[in-house]
Design a protein around this motif. Structure first.
Motif, mmCIF file in Angstrom:
data_model
loop_
_atom_site.group_PDB
_atom_site.id
_atom_site.type_symbol
_atom_site.label_atom_id
_atom_site.label_comp_id
_atom_site.label_asym_id
_atom_site.label_seq_id
_atom_site.Cartn_x
_atom_site.Cartn_y
_atom_site.Cartn_z
ATOM 1 N N THR A 45 0.856 -1.192 0.000
ATOM 2 C CA THR A 45 0.000 0.000 0.000
ATOM 3 C C THR A 45 0.886 1.234 0.000
ATOM 4 O O THR A 45 1.893 1.292 0.710
ATOM 5 N N VAL A 58 0.903 5.724 -0.082
ATOM 6 C CA VAL A 58 0.152 6.925 0.277
ATOM 7 C C VAL A 58 0.841 8.126 -0.353
ATOM 8 O O VAL A 58 2.047 8.324 -0.160
ATOM 9 N N LYS A 59 0.068 8.909 -1.088
ATOM 10 C CA LYS A 59 0.544 10.190 -1.616
ATOM 11 C C LYS A 59 -0.110 11.275 -0.766
ATOM 12 O O LYS A 59 -1.326 11.438 -0.783
ATOM 13 N N LYS A 69 -8.181 5.082 -2.988
ATOM 14 C CA LYS A 69 -9.117 5.967 -2.295
ATOM 15 C C LYS A 69 -8.472 7.347 -2.307
ATOM 16 O O LYS A 69 -7.258 7.475 -2.138
ATOM 17 N N THR A 70 -9.282 8.381 -2.492
ATOM 18 C CA THR A 70 -8.758 9.740 -2.515
ATOM 19 C C THR A 70 -9.676 10.656 -1.718
ATOM 20 O O THR A 70 -10.866 10.378 -1.578
ATOM 21 N N MET A 124 -5.025 13.351 0.179
ATOM 22 C CA MET A 124 -4.296 12.094 0.209
ATOM 23 C C MET A 124 -4.883 11.122 -0.806
ATOM 24 O O MET A 124 -6.093 11.114 -1.042
ATOM 25 N N VAL A 181 -4.557 6.971 -1.375
ATOM 26 C CA VAL A 181 -4.074 5.680 -0.870
ATOM 27 C C VAL A 181 -4.366 4.652 -1.958
ATOM 28 O O VAL A 181 -5.474 4.620 -2.508
ATOM 29 N N GLU A 206 -2.822 0.607 -3.862
ATOM 30 C CA GLU A 206 -1.905 -0.520 -3.883
ATOM 31 C C GLU A 206 -1.150 -0.524 -5.209
ATOM 32 O O GLU A 206 -1.705 -0.160 -6.248
ATOM 33 N N GLU A 225 5.523 4.289 1.159
ATOM 34 C CA GLU A 225 4.960 2.954 1.274
ATOM 35 C C GLU A 225 4.470 2.834 2.712
ATOM 36 O O GLU A 225 5.187 3.146 3.662
ATOM 37 N N TRP A 226 3.211 2.440 2.863
ATOM 38 C CA TRP A 226 2.575 2.349 4.178
ATOM 39 C C TRP A 226 2.573 0.892 4.609
ATOM 40 O O TRP A 226 1.941 0.038 3.965
#
Length: 88
Positions: free
Chosen positions: A3, A5-6, A39-40, A50, A52, A54, A82-83
């Protein structure tokens, strides 16, 4: 799949930013259709948000972020992480 995250912060005025929101939303829907579980959203208090999602690797995640219309059109500055999820 890992996963990612931006975390982003807007860097243009709202009217310019808003021009690219529909393309960004369509892009995220396409990521979902391709299995990236994206998801945004945006922060309630401040400008920014944000994404998120994969991806198979950091290289793929970087390519996904680079193709985001908000990034391509210079609307946001961002950091990509990377989360490592420990509890679901």
């Amino acid at each position: 799949m890992p996963t990612f995250v931006k975390i982003e912060e807007g860097k243009v005025d709202k009217s310019t930013f808003d021009q690219y929101v529909p393309a960004h939303q369509a892009y995220v829907k396409d990521l979902i259709a391709k299995g990236h579980k994206a998801k945004t959203g945006y922060w309630a208090q401040l400008g920014g948000g944000m994404l998120v999602f994969e991806a198979a690797s950091m290289t793929e995640a970087e390519a996904i972020v680079a193709a985001d219309p908000l990034v391509k059109n210079g609307c946001v500055k961002y950091k990509l992480y990377e989360w490592k999820i420990v509890v679901e």
